[in-house]
Scaffold this motif. Structure first.
Motif, PDB file in Angstrom:
ATOM      1  N   GLN A  75       7.983   3.675  10.578  1.00  0.00           N
ATOM      2  CA  GLN A  75       8.073   2.685   9.494  1.00  0.00           C
ATOM      3  C   GLN A  75       6.954   1.654   9.607  1.00  0.00           C
ATOM      4  OE1 GLN A  75      12.003   0.916   9.243  1.00  0.00           O
ATOM      5  NE2 GLN A  75      12.945   2.883   9.691  1.00  0.00           N
ATOM      6  N   ALA A  76       6.681   1.196  10.810  1.00  0.00           N
ATOM      7  CA  ALA A  76       5.641   0.176  11.015  1.00  0.00           C
ATOM      8  C   ALA A  76       4.263   0.709  10.631  1.00  0.00           C
ATOM      9  CB  ALA A  76       5.654  -0.300  12.470  1.00  0.00           C
ATOM     10  N   VAL A  77       3.938   1.913  11.082  1.00  0.00           N
ATOM     11  CA  VAL A  77       2.625   2.500  10.765  1.00  0.00           C
ATOM     12  C   VAL A  77       2.523   2.757   9.259  1.00  0.00           C
ATOM     13  CG1 VAL A  77       1.116   4.492  11.137  1.00  0.00           C
ATOM     14  CG2 VAL A  77       2.300   3.456  13.080  1.00  0.00           C
ATOM     15  N   SER A  78       3.585   3.261   8.663  1.00  0.00           N
ATOM     16  CA  SER A  78       3.580   3.499   7.222  1.00  0.00           C
ATOM     17  C   SER A  78       3.322   2.199   6.455  1.00  0.00           C
ATOM     18  CB  SER A  78       4.922   4.104   6.786  1.00  0.00           C
ATOM     19  OG  SER A  78       5.000   4.166   5.382  1.00  0.00           O
ATOM     20  N   SER A  79       3.993   1.130   6.856  1.00  0.00           N
ATOM     21  CA  SER A  79       3.823  -0.132   6.123  1.00  0.00           C
ATOM     22  C   SER A  79       2.424  -0.710   6.311  1.00  0.00           C
ATOM     23  CB  SER A  79       4.899  -1.140   6.500  1.00  0.00           C
ATOM     24  OG  SER A  79       4.786  -1.527   7.831  1.00  0.00           O
ATOM     25  N   ILE A  80       1.807  -0.468   7.468  1.00  0.00           N
ATOM     26  CA  ILE A  80       0.412  -0.890   7.689  1.00  0.00           C
ATOM     27  C   ILE A  80      -0.490  -0.180   6.683  1.00  0.00           C
ATOM     28  CG2 ILE A  80      -1.553  -0.598   9.288  1.00  0.00           C
ATOM     29  CD1 ILE A  80       0.109  -2.774  10.356  1.00  0.00           C
ATOM     30  N   LEU A  81      -0.206   1.098   6.434  1.00  0.00           N
ATOM     31  CA  LEU A  81      -1.040   1.894   5.523  1.00  0.00           C
ATOM     32  C   LEU A  81      -0.870   1.505   4.061  1.00  0.00           C
ATOM     33  CD1 LEU A  81      -0.708   5.422   7.136  1.00  0.00           C
ATOM     34  CD2 LEU A  81      -2.651   3.839   7.243  1.00  0.00           C
ATOM     35  N   GLU A  82       0.138   0.702   3.751  1.00  0.00           N
ATOM     36  CA  GLU A  82       0.307   0.238   2.372  1.00  0.00           C
ATOM     37  C   GLU A  82      -0.814  -0.726   1.983  1.00  0.00           C
ATOM     38  OE1 GLU A  82       4.261  -1.014   1.162  1.00  0.00           O
ATOM     39  OE2 GLU A  82       5.096   0.229   2.763  1.00  0.00           O
ATOM     40  N   ASN A  83      -1.500  -1.279   2.971  1.00  0.00           N
ATOM     41  CA  ASN A  83      -2.630  -2.165   2.716  1.00  0.00           C
ATOM     42  C   ASN A  83      -3.844  -1.288   2.398  1.00  0.00           C
ATOM     43  OD1 ASN A  83      -4.922  -3.780   2.939  1.00  0.00           O
ATOM     44  ND2 ASN A  83      -4.065  -5.003   4.598  1.00  0.00           N
ATOM     45  N   PRO A  84      -4.372  -1.347   1.166  1.00  0.00           N
ATOM     46  CA  PRO A  84      -5.505  -0.494   0.792  1.00  0.00           C
ATOM     47  C   PRO A  84      -6.731  -0.682   1.698  1.00  0.00           C
ATOM     48  CG  PRO A  84      -4.594  -1.582  -1.141  1.00  0.00           C
ATOM     49  CD  PRO A  84      -3.921  -2.185   0.061  1.00  0.00           C
ATOM     50  N   ALA A  85      -6.936  -1.878   2.209  1.00  0.00           N
ATOM     51  CA  ALA A  85      -8.081  -2.129   3.089  1.00  0.00           C
ATOM     52  C   ALA A  85      -7.951  -1.353   4.397  1.00  0.00           C
ATOM     53  CB  ALA A  85      -8.210  -3.621   3.385  1.00  0.00           C
ATOM     54  N   ILE A  86      -6.740  -1.172   4.862  1.00  0.00           N
ATOM     55  CA  ILE A  86      -6.500  -0.409   6.086  1.00  0.00           C
ATOM     56  C   ILE A  86      -6.646   1.078   5.795  1.00  0.00           C
ATOM     57  CG2 ILE A  86      -4.771   0.223   7.836  1.00  0.00           C
ATOM     58  CD1 ILE A  86      -5.652  -2.611   8.257  1.00  0.00           C
ATOM     59  N   GLU A  87      -5.973   1.550   4.761  1.00  0.00           N
ATOM     60  CA  GLU A  87      -5.992   2.981   4.438  1.00  0.00           C
ATOM     61  C   GLU A  87      -7.405   3.472   4.126  1.00  0.00           C
ATOM     62  OE1 GLU A  87      -3.227   6.122   2.028  1.00  0.00           O
ATOM     63  OE2 GLU A  87      -3.592   4.193   1.091  1.00  0.00           O
ATOM     64  N   SER A  88      -8.247   2.608   3.549  1.00  0.00           N
ATOM     65  CA  SER A  88      -9.603   3.014   3.165  1.00  0.00           C
ATOM     66  C   SER A  88     -10.539   3.203   4.361  1.00  0.00           C
ATOM     67  CB  SER A  88     -10.204   1.985   2.202  1.00  0.00           C
ATOM     68  OG  SER A  88     -10.453   0.768   2.886  1.00  0.00           O
ATOM     69  N   ARG A  89     -10.090   2.872   5.548  1.00  0.00           N
ATOM     70  CA  ARG A  89     -10.939   3.035   6.734  1.00  0.00           C
ATOM     71  C   ARG A  89     -11.151   4.495   7.105  1.00  0.00           C
ATOM     72  NH1 ARG A  89      -8.859  -1.836  10.719  1.00  0.00           N
ATOM     73  NH2 ARG A  89      -9.054  -3.485   9.176  1.00  0.00           N
TER      74      ARG A  89
END
Length: 144
Positions: A75-89
């Motif tokens: 759940q924690a990792v998934s919620s981190i990925l909800e941030n587009p700036a993080i996922e775009s890395r």
């Protein structure tokens, strides 16, 4: 919008074995074993199979984290990925997760004893680790 999600297909693609919660033996947890089917289904329905696969891969394909397929960690990792700036890395995100010991994050989150869900505390601790790595990388870039 609910996404159709085949958690068994996603798990197989990520090299993860989905097991029954009744078979869970906390002291004998093996890498790439997951007992959190409900969590996977919930994340998959909310964000889609691609998001779920990235979440799982970030956990199991980074150093020493393959045994950390706990519901709260997922759940924690998934919620981190909800941030587009993080996922775009993209691929760099795997390198960043290589430097994060999810077992330590989980232990630290529990030791804080906050009256918040463990996944929320873990999300903040993971985000702080990612920011620390960002600062170090930017400091190196400006020093060159």
């Amino acid at each position: 919008m609910k996404h159709r999600t085949d958690i068994f297909k996603v798990a197989e693609q990520c090299g993860i074995r989905l097991l029954k919660p009744a078979d869970h033996r906390p002291l004998h947890r093996r890498p790439r074993e997951c007992f959190a089917k409900k969590t996977l289904k919930k994340i998959g329905q909310r964000h889609g199979e691609a998001h779920l696969a990235l979440t799982l891969r970030l956990i199991v394909e980074t150093r020493d984290n393959a045994t950390e397929l706990y519901s709260e960690t997922i759940q924690a990792v998934s919620s981190i990925l909800e941030n587009p700036a993080i996922e775009s890395r993209g691929g760099a995100l795997f390198d960043e997760f290589d430097r994060i010991a999810l077992a330590e994050i989980r232990r630290d989150a529990r030791q804080l004893g906050l009256r918040l869900p463990l996944s929320h505390v873990m999300r903040v601790l993971i985000a702080m680790q990612l920011q620390v790595h960002d600062r170090i990388a930017s400091d190196r870039g400006s020093a060159a």
